[in-house]
Design a protein around this motif. Structure first.
Motif, mmCIF file in Angstrom:
data_model
loop_
_atom_site.group_PDB
_atom_site.id
_atom_site.type_symbol
_atom_site.label_atom_id
_atom_site.label_comp_id
_atom_site.label_asym_id
_atom_site.label_seq_id
_atom_site.Cartn_x
_atom_site.Cartn_y
_atom_site.Cartn_z
ATOM 1 N N GLY A 1 -0.400 -7.609 -1.230
ATOM 2 C CA GLY A 1 0.837 -8.311 -0.924
ATOM 3 C C GLY A 1 2.046 -7.404 -1.000
ATOM 4 N N ALA A 2 3.231 -8.025 -0.921
ATOM 5 C CA ALA A 2 4.492 -7.286 -0.990
ATOM 6 C C ALA A 2 4.662 -6.690 -2.384
ATOM 7 C CB ALA A 2 5.652 -8.207 -0.658
ATOM 8 N N GLN A 3 5.063 -5.421 -2.434
ATOM 9 C CA GLN A 3 5.222 -4.727 -3.708
ATOM 10 C C GLN A 3 6.683 -4.407 -4.025
ATOM 11 O OE1 GLN A 3 2.144 -3.906 -5.595
ATOM 12 N NE2 GLN A 3 1.580 -5.455 -4.068
ATOM 13 N N ALA A 4 7.528 -4.290 -2.995
ATOM 14 C CA ALA A 4 8.954 -4.015 -3.199
ATOM 15 C C ALA A 4 9.716 -4.476 -1.970
ATOM 16 C CB ALA A 4 9.194 -2.530 -3.451
ATOM 17 N N TYR A 5 10.922 -4.978 -2.192
ATOM 18 C CA TYR A 5 11.777 -5.462 -1.107
ATOM 19 C C TYR A 5 12.975 -4.539 -0.932
ATOM 20 C CZ TYR A 5 9.158 -9.828 -0.869
ATOM 21 O OH TYR A 5 8.169 -10.759 -0.696
ATOM 22 N N TYR B 1 -18.558 -2.062 0.462
ATOM 23 C CA TYR B 1 -17.569 -1.438 1.323
ATOM 24 C C TYR B 1 -16.276 -2.239 1.204
ATOM 25 C CZ TYR B 1 -15.009 -0.039 5.519
ATOM 26 O OH TYR B 1 -14.042 0.405 6.381
ATOM 27 N N LEU B 2 -15.177 -1.529 1.027
ATOM 28 C CA LEU B 2 -13.877 -2.171 0.883
ATOM 29 C C LEU B 2 -12.870 -1.374 1.691
ATOM 30 C CD1 LEU B 2 -12.422 -3.533 -2.430
ATOM 31 C CD2 LEU B 2 -10.982 -2.162 -0.936
ATOM 32 N N GLU B 3 -11.935 -2.072 2.345
ATOM 33 C CA GLU B 3 -10.904 -1.392 3.136
ATOM 34 C C GLU B 3 -9.543 -1.983 2.804
ATOM 35 O OE1 GLU B 3 -9.928 -0.221 7.806
ATOM 36 O OE2 GLU B 3 -11.913 -0.976 7.230
ATOM 37 N N SER B 4 -8.565 -1.101 2.664
ATOM 38 C CA SER B 4 -7.209 -1.530 2.337
ATOM 39 C C SER B 4 -6.215 -0.623 3.047
ATOM 40 C CB SER B 4 -6.972 -1.461 0.826
ATOM 41 O OG SER B 4 -5.643 -1.823 0.506
ATOM 42 N N SER B 5 -5.070 -1.188 3.443
ATOM 43 C CA SER B 5 -4.010 -0.393 4.058
ATOM 44 C C SER B 5 -2.689 -0.725 3.396
ATOM 45 C CB SER B 5 -3.929 -0.657 5.564
ATOM 46 O OG SER B 5 -3.584 -2.006 5.832
ATOM 47 N N TYR B 6 -1.774 0.238 3.398
ATOM 48 C CA TYR B 6 -0.452 0.029 2.805
ATOM 49 C C TYR B 6 0.618 0.488 3.781
ATOM 50 C CZ TYR B 6 -0.666 5.042 1.679
ATOM 51 O OH TYR B 6 -0.775 6.411 1.763
ATOM 52 N N ARG B 7 1.825 -0.048 3.615
ATOM 53 C CA ARG B 7 2.951 0.249 4.497
ATOM 54 C C ARG B 7 4.166 0.613 3.659
ATOM 55 N NH1 ARG B 7 1.687 -2.262 9.676
ATOM 56 N NH2 ARG B 7 -0.057 -3.714 9.457
ATOM 57 N N PHE B 8 5.060 1.391 4.266
ATOM 58 C CA PHE B 8 6.240 1.876 3.556
ATOM 59 C C PHE B 8 7.307 2.273 4.568
ATOM 60 C CE2 PHE B 8 3.210 5.279 4.321
ATOM 61 C CZ PHE B 8 3.973 6.184 5.061
ATOM 62 N N PHE B 9 8.557 2.305 4.134
ATOM 63 C CA PHE B 9 9.622 2.954 4.894
ATOM 64 C C PHE B 9 9.838 4.371 4.371
ATOM 65 C CE2 PHE B 9 10.676 -1.398 6.126
ATOM 66 C CZ PHE B 9 10.922 -1.218 7.478
ATOM 67 N N ASN B 10 9.827 4.515 3.069
ATOM 68 C CA ASN B 10 9.957 5.820 2.425
ATOM 69 C C ASN B 10 8.635 6.128 1.737
ATOM 70 O OD1 ASN B 10 10.446 7.949 0.619
ATOM 71 N ND2 ASN B 10 12.586 7.368 0.350
ATOM 72 N N GLU B 11 7.904 7.109 2.242
ATOM 73 C CA GLU B 11 6.570 7.371 1.689
ATOM 74 C C GLU B 11 6.626 7.759 0.223
ATOM 75 O OE1 GLU B 11 2.378 9.512 2.885
ATOM 76 O OE2 GLU B 11 4.214 10.150 3.885
ATOM 77 N N ASP B 12 7.685 8.449 -0.193
ATOM 78 C CA ASP B 12 7.805 8.813 -1.605
ATOM 79 C C ASP B 12 7.809 7.575 -2.494
ATOM 80 O OD1 ASP B 12 7.897 11.473 -0.924
ATOM 81 O OD2 ASP B 12 10.088 11.613 -1.024
ATOM 82 N N GLN B 13 8.435 6.510 -2.008
ATOM 83 C CA GLN B 13 8.492 5.273 -2.791
ATOM 84 C C GLN B 13 7.115 4.645 -2.961
ATOM 85 O OE1 GLN B 13 11.017 2.314 -1.029
ATOM 86 N NE2 GLN B 13 11.113 1.031 -2.860
ATOM 87 N N SER B 14 6.189 4.956 -2.052
ATOM 88 C CA SER B 14 4.848 4.367 -2.119
ATOM 89 C C SER B 14 3.897 5.145 -3.020
ATOM 90 C CB SER B 14 4.235 4.293 -0.716
ATOM 91 O OG SER B 14 3.834 5.576 -0.256
ATOM 92 N N PRO C 1 3.692 5.687 -6.335
ATOM 93 C CA PRO C 1 3.113 4.982 -7.481
ATOM 94 C C PRO C 1 2.021 3.986 -7.081
ATOM 95 C CG PRO C 1 5.489 5.107 -7.711
ATOM 96 C CD PRO C 1 5.164 5.589 -6.326
ATOM 97 N N LEU C 2 2.210 3.293 -5.954
ATOM 98 C CA LEU C 2 1.176 2.383 -5.472
ATOM 99 C C LEU C 2 -0.085 3.159 -5.112
ATOM 100 C CD1 LEU C 2 0.164 -0.393 -4.471
ATOM 101 C CD2 LEU C 2 1.256 0.134 -2.275
ATOM 102 N N GLN C 3 0.074 4.274 -4.413
ATOM 103 C CA GLN C 3 -1.089 5.084 -4.068
ATOM 104 C C GLN C 3 -1.833 5.533 -5.317
ATOM 105 O OE1 GLN C 3 -0.484 8.184 -1.071
ATOM 106 N NE2 GLN C 3 1.528 7.321 -0.623
ATOM 107 N N HIS C 4 -1.085 6.005 -6.306
ATOM 108 C CA HIS C 4 -1.712 6.472 -7.537
ATOM 109 C C HIS C 4 -2.445 5.345 -8.252
ATOM 110 C CE1 HIS C 4 1.567 9.832 -7.600
ATOM 111 N NE2 HIS C 4 0.581 10.094 -6.772
#
Length: 480
Positions: free
Chosen positions: A327-331, A357-370, A372-375
């Motif tokens: 879901g949404a992680q930051a606005y 098997y599991l698949e997930s995708s994430y979205r961002f405007f500023n990749e640096d901000q993402s 912590p989510l990646q980690h």
């Protein structure tokens, strides 16, 4: 067959869109629809070029008096998301769509419509075939494989393009002009579990979840639509002696999972209590989920299971489902409250013969901000002994509020419709970010008619927004 009340005007656009709905075009299978375009270009006498990826450019000279105007790229993607309800018999690789008009909306019979991005493609072709359109030189760019990871744009041979202005027709809210989009990436996870034979006295069940709305994992992620994966994990948690045999939920990385099944065994005599727990969960969920998910069903039926995970690994898998972010992680702090800065979609979960098997995708405007989510996700993968395969990412399109093309669009919109349009960025992976990275000098504007339910069987196109969208597109090109 075309519905009797199928829209008529603008005639070229609506006819081309109808043809698009009759030509199967799943991602990576765009050959037939591309041939339709090539035939039209050949009939009109226009030059074409295709790169090794299958992306197509049709070169349309400027109309009389506009030959020396700046060249404009008109960009759309050919493929569509292919999702249907379980009760609908439809083969997206061979069958045309069955169209329906209801209450001012055009949809399809329990399948996606492909208005994303077929209506934009139809508008682009109409610019070429309608002799009344006044336009500068055009480069009609049709990319492939957008819906499964923007592969066409990522591998585009940008030397085919000369224009420094670009109109992308792949957004879904009329009276809004878009000047930015999210970037994204994702992962595929896997691991193997050992299996054991099912005890003779155990009960064997299949749990089916259906009735959720599903939808686009970018532009609808803020709507808090129910996840079939999350609800399935929650529903199984209370089963005594649970041993999972199989799970099948989700269809694509960019679709919020709306239905799925799990087969499992549990202690003898536990089924009746589990049915009550599932009904209680359904009532709770309907109480907090949006109205679009009000048809949620959880059906438990007896089945046969020969082998399954043991209880420890079964609970470990349920823990993974519970812990995995979704879901949404930051606005965004500056844009309207519904603009999401970071999100993640837990999209697909499969368990078959002990193979997960599991698949997930994430979205961002500023990749640096993402980061912590990646980690966080990669830490979960280590904790649960998952093998990780990263998916190819794509860049975002940073908003440029000083864009001359934006200002021209805003002034024209106000002149035509009496008010300035909303100027927005979109939390979805438009190809604009990739194309901007390949052609940094290009000035981009994105707009389109209103579409709802994209990436779901409820996808529909608001008919009365198509005519003004078309008139705006034509006039903007006439003034460039």
């Amino acid at each position: 067959m075309k519905p009797a009340n199928y829209p008529q005007q603008p005639s070229h656009l609506w006819e081309h869109f109808y043809q698009f709905t009759q030509i199967p075009r799943p991602s990576k299978q765009e050959t037939a629809v591309r041939q339709y375009l090539l035939d039209l270009a050949d009939k009109s006498g226009h030059r074409c070029q295709m790169d090794t990826e299958g992306n197509l450019v049709i070169y349309v000279p400027g109309s009389s008096g506009k030959e020396a105007s700046p060249t404009v790229i008109i960009q759309n993607h050919l493929d569509m998301v292919t999702v249907k309800t379980t009760d609908r018999e439809h083969n997206f690789e061979t069958d045309p769509l069955t169209l329906q008009v209801c209450d001012g909306w055009l949809g399809a019979d329990r399948t996606t419509l492909g208005a994303d991005n077929g209506v934009g493609c139809a508008a682009a072709i109409a610019l070429m075939t309608d002799p009344e359109v006044v336009h500068p030189p055009l480069e009609l760019l049709f990319t492939v494989d957008e819906e499964t990871g923007l592969g066409g744009a990522l591998n585009l041979d940008a030397s085919m393009l000369t224009g420094t202005l670009m109109l992308n027709l792949d957004t879904e809210d009329w009276h809004e002009l878009y000047i930015g989009c999210a970037g994204g990436a994702g992962w595929q996870f896997s691991r193997s579990f050992s299996q054991e034979q099912v005890a003779r006295e155990a009960e064997c069940w299949q749990l089916t979840i259906r009735g959720l709305a599903g939808g686009h994992s970018g532009i609808q992620i803020h709507e808090q639509l129910g996840s079939a994966i999350k609800l399935l994990g929650e529903g199984l948690r209370g089963a005594p002696g649970l041993q999972l045999a199989s799970i099948d939920v989700g269809v694509a990385h960019n679709v919020i999972p709306r239905e799925g099944t799990a087969t499992f065994v549990c202690d003898a005599g536990a089924g009746a209590a589990l049915k009550q727990q599932l009904e209680a969960l359904r009532e709770r969920a309907v109480g907090y989920l949006p109205a679009a998910d009000s048809e949620l069903e959880m059906e438990l039926v007896a089945t046969r299971v020969d082998a399954s995970l043991d209880e420890v690994d079964s609970m470990r898998l349920l823990d993974l489902i519970a812990a995995f972010p979704h879901g949404a992680q930051a606005y965004n702090l500056e844009q309207p409250a519904d603009l999401v800065d970071i999100s993640i979609n837990l999209a697909i979960l499969r368990l078959e013969q002990g193979e997960l098997y599991l698949e997930s995708s994430y979205r961002f405007f500023n990749e640096d901000q993402s980061l912590p989510l990646q980690h966080s996700v990669l830490a979960l993968a280590r904790a649960f002994d998952l093998e990780v395969t990263p998916d190819v990412g794509y860049p975002g399109w940073q908003p440029d509020f000083t864009s001359p093309l934006l200002e021209q669009g805003c002034v024209l919109h106000e002149k035509m419709f009496g008010h300035r349009p909303a100027v927005k960025a979109i939390h979805a992976g438009l190809e604009c970010g990739i194309l901007k990275s390949k052609k940094p000098d290009v000035d981009i504007l994105s707009f389109g008619p209103t579409i709802r339910g994209a990436h779901s069987p409820t996808e529909r196109l608001q008919i009365d927004t198509v005519e003004p969208f078309w008139q705006f597109l034509k006039q903007l090109l006439a003034e460039i």
